[in-house]
Scaffold this active site. Structure first.
Site, PDB file in Angstrom:
ATOM      1  N   GLU A 291     -48.270 -79.543  16.794  1.00 14.56           N
ATOM      2  CA  GLU A 291     -48.654 -80.719  17.608  1.00 14.56           C
ATOM      3  C   GLU A 291     -49.712 -81.778  17.128  1.00 14.56           C
ATOM      4  O   GLU A 291     -50.633 -81.989  17.768  1.00 14.56           O
ATOM      5  CB  GLU A 291     -49.043 -80.426  19.095  1.00 14.56           C
ATOM      6  CG  GLU A 291     -47.921 -79.693  20.104  1.00 14.56           C
ATOM      7  CD  GLU A 291     -48.429 -79.426  21.324  1.00 14.56           C
ATOM      8  OE1 GLU A 291     -47.531 -79.103  22.392  1.00 14.56           O
ATOM      9  OE2 GLU A 291     -49.757 -79.136  21.677  1.00 14.56           O
TER      10      GLU A 291
ATOM     11  N   ARG B 170     -44.304 -65.662  17.988  1.00 11.43           N
ATOM     12  CA  ARG B 170     -44.919 -67.261  17.512  1.00 11.43           C
ATOM     13  C   ARG B 170     -46.470 -67.014  17.690  1.00 11.43           C
ATOM     14  O   ARG B 170     -46.980 -67.155  18.748  1.00 11.43           O
ATOM     15  CB  ARG B 170     -44.428 -68.460  17.972  1.00 11.43           C
ATOM     16  CG  ARG B 170     -45.074 -69.585  17.116  1.00 11.43           C
ATOM     17  CD  ARG B 170     -44.583 -70.996  17.896  1.00 11.43           C
ATOM     18  NE  ARG B 170     -45.671 -72.001  17.261  1.00 11.43           N
ATOM     19  CZ  ARG B 170     -46.126 -72.904  17.869  1.00 11.43           C
ATOM     20  NH1 ARG B 170     -45.804 -73.022  19.266  1.00 11.43           N
ATOM     21  NH2 ARG B 170     -47.130 -73.733  17.334  1.00 11.43           N
TER      22      ARG B 170
ATOM     23  N   HIS C 184     -53.028 -74.265  14.416  1.00 15.36           N
ATOM     24  CA  HIS C 184     -53.100 -74.765  15.832  1.00 15.36           C
ATOM     25  C   HIS C 184     -54.614 -75.197  16.306  1.00 15.36           C
ATOM     26  O   HIS C 184     -54.995 -74.537  17.068  1.00 15.36           O
ATOM     27  CB  HIS C 184     -52.519 -73.625  16.366  1.00 15.36           C
ATOM     28  CG  HIS C 184     -52.033 -73.790  17.822  1.00 15.36           C
ATOM     29  ND1 HIS C 184     -50.698 -73.127  18.181  1.00 15.36           N
ATOM     30  CD2 HIS C 184     -52.449 -74.441  18.705  1.00 15.36           C
ATOM     31  CE1 HIS C 184     -50.654 -73.747  19.547  1.00 15.36           C
ATOM     32  NE2 HIS C 184     -51.556 -74.540  19.883  1.00 15.36           N
TER      33      HIS C 184
ATOM     34  N   ASN D 129     -41.890 -78.626  21.287  1.00 14.78           N
ATOM     35  CA  ASN D 129     -42.847 -78.412  22.311  1.00 14.78           C
ATOM     36  C   ASN D 129     -42.607 -79.425  23.704  1.00 14.78           C
ATOM     37  O   ASN D 129     -42.548 -80.615  23.353  1.00 14.78           O
ATOM     38  CB  ASN D 129     -44.155 -78.322  22.066  1.00 14.78           C
ATOM     39  CG  ASN D 129     -44.682 -77.111  21.208  1.00 14.78           C
ATOM     40  OD1 ASN D 129     -43.576 -76.236  20.712  1.00 14.78           O
ATOM     41  ND2 ASN D 129     -45.922 -76.964  20.911  1.00 14.78           N
TER      42      ASN D 129
END
Length: 431
Positions: free
Chosen positions: A163, A74, A118, A281
């Protein structure tokens, strides 16, 4: 407990944390470039300008993954490397890098799993308002389309956002991460616009042939400090665990969103576009009490009765299991992937040249066993990615925390596999 057929063992990284080459081959600035280069924003003024130099050393890093025997890797695609201004023309050299990486992974028998966001928003988009602006969602969908247009013939697994709660809270509410804004509860539009970007990207990715599409959320079980503090724990749970999951899987926001003028009637159907998996996560639980002052409906208090990692995070594998059970009972879940789980410790190379990180081995072993128990209870978990392959730039903490299975000497860029690397290799081989 046996694992399901096709279970994927993997490792995870992120572009800004490892790539370096911040100004090479047409890459534009991201919010993290701006933030990290601003004095006082990161510990000791560290930046990701060089990081692990993965941009140049990726063949060595792919060889390390091959040595582990992982099924999947990933990584994230740097938006400002592909679209330096966040919109408009593609930077061919940027996409060429990910072409080479993907082909190298496949040649090594490793399935690529690409994360599209990200946290490295192109700075020109932040200058125009960033995730506070609805237009950023449409720009993200365009970027997603362009990335898939080049790579979806070889990349099966696509993660839209990583996230998003951290971007909203740390980036826009509290200002401790890029872009460093301190909007507190006025940051809520960034939650909706990220989720809208996710939904639009799902459609864009499928339009270019992406086979598996999902998103990755950060989850932390909410513990009330006392029975009287249950309202605080519920409020934290809504912000941390439900705000970015309820709209995707239930088609509605939790009550904390309130009457939000930035949410249009048609948006929730877009956000709830079916996904093929949910990324989880997990690092630690959080204990809450009712607030004494300030705008938030909770105060965070220490969890002191458990051992802690080098970051001071409590090590509670049972909380990981309880989280998986909660998600399973709360939602009609798609398949799950554990897309991040790991720990930081102050790892050093010993006199014998080895890095003895037995604390990390114990952490990973306990959390993987918790996951195995959840699988044994019937929860559909298809893979586990440990954070991280390499020690790397850990955001506002710079290069001080070390999360990797592989030690990185940042002066020389020498990679040294730790004992946890050997342990994880043996675990995978025995599975």
């Amino acid at each position: 407990m046996g694992l399901p057929q096709g279970f994927r063992w993997g490792v995870a990284t992120a572009a800004y944390q490892i790539e370096g080459a911040a100004d090479e081959d047409g890459r534009g600035p991201s919010t993290w470039d701006t933030f990290a280069r601003t004095p006082g924003r990161t510990r000791d003024g560290h930046t990701g300008d060089v990081a692990c130099d993965h941009y140049h050393r990726w063949p060595e890093d792919v060889a390390l993954m091959a040595g582990l025997g992982v099924d999947s890797y990933r990584f994230s695609i740097a938006w400002p490397r592909v679209q330096p201004r966040g919109s408009g023309p593609v930077n061919p050299k940027g996409l060429d890098f990910y072409d080479r990486l993907v082909d190298g992974l496949l040649a090594a028998g490793i399935a690529p799993a690409a994360t599209l966001y990200h946290w490295d928003l192109p700075q020109p988009l932040e200058d125009a308002g960033g995730w506070m602006e609805r237009d950023t969602a449409y720009r993200f969908a365009e970027f997603s389309y362009l990335a898939a247009e080049r790579l979806a013939d070889r990349v099966d697994m696509w993660i839209t956002l990583n996230e998003p709660v951290v971007v909203m809270a740390y980036g826009y509410a509290f200002g401790v991460y890029a872009p460093g804004r301190t909007l507190m509860l006025d940051a809520l539009p960034t939650a909706h616009h990220q989720l809208l970007g996710h939904g639009l990207a799902v459609t864009a990715l499928r339009g270019r042939g992406a086979r598996e599409v999902g998103l990755t959320n950060h989850y932390s079980p909410a513990w009330a400090a006392s029975p009287a503090d249950r309202p605080a724990a519920d409020a934290f749970d809504a912000f941390m665990n439900r705000l970015f999951t309820d709209p995707v899987l239930l088609g509605r926001y939790p009550d904390i969103m309130g009457e939000a003028p930035f949410v249009r009637p048609e948006d929730l159907a877009v956000i709830a576009s079916p996904i093929d998996f949910l990324g989880v996560n997990y690092y630690q639980p959080t204990r809450l009490k009712n607030p004494t002052e300030g705008p938030l409906p909770f105060d965070i208090v220490d969890i002191s009765e458990y051992p802690v990692t080098g970051m001071g995070w409590p090590i509670v594998p049972d909380a990981f299991l309880s989280l998986l059970r909660t998600l399973d009972s709360r939602y009609d879940l798609p398949p799950l992937y554990i897309t991040e789980n790991g720990c930081s410790f102050p790892d050093e190379i010993g006199p014998d040249g080895a890095v003895d990180d037995s604390s990390r081995i114990a952490f990973l072993d306990a959390h993987i066993n918790a996951m195995r128990k959840a699988i044994g209870e019937g929860i559909d978990i298809r893979g586990y990615y440990t954070w991280s392959l390499l020690d790397n730039f850990e955001w506002s903490e710079g290069y001080h925390p070390r999360f990797g299975l592989v030690h990185v000497d940042y002066e020389t860029q020498k990679r040294t596999p730790k004992k946890s690397y050997d342990w994880y290799r043996d675990l995978i081989a025995a599975s």
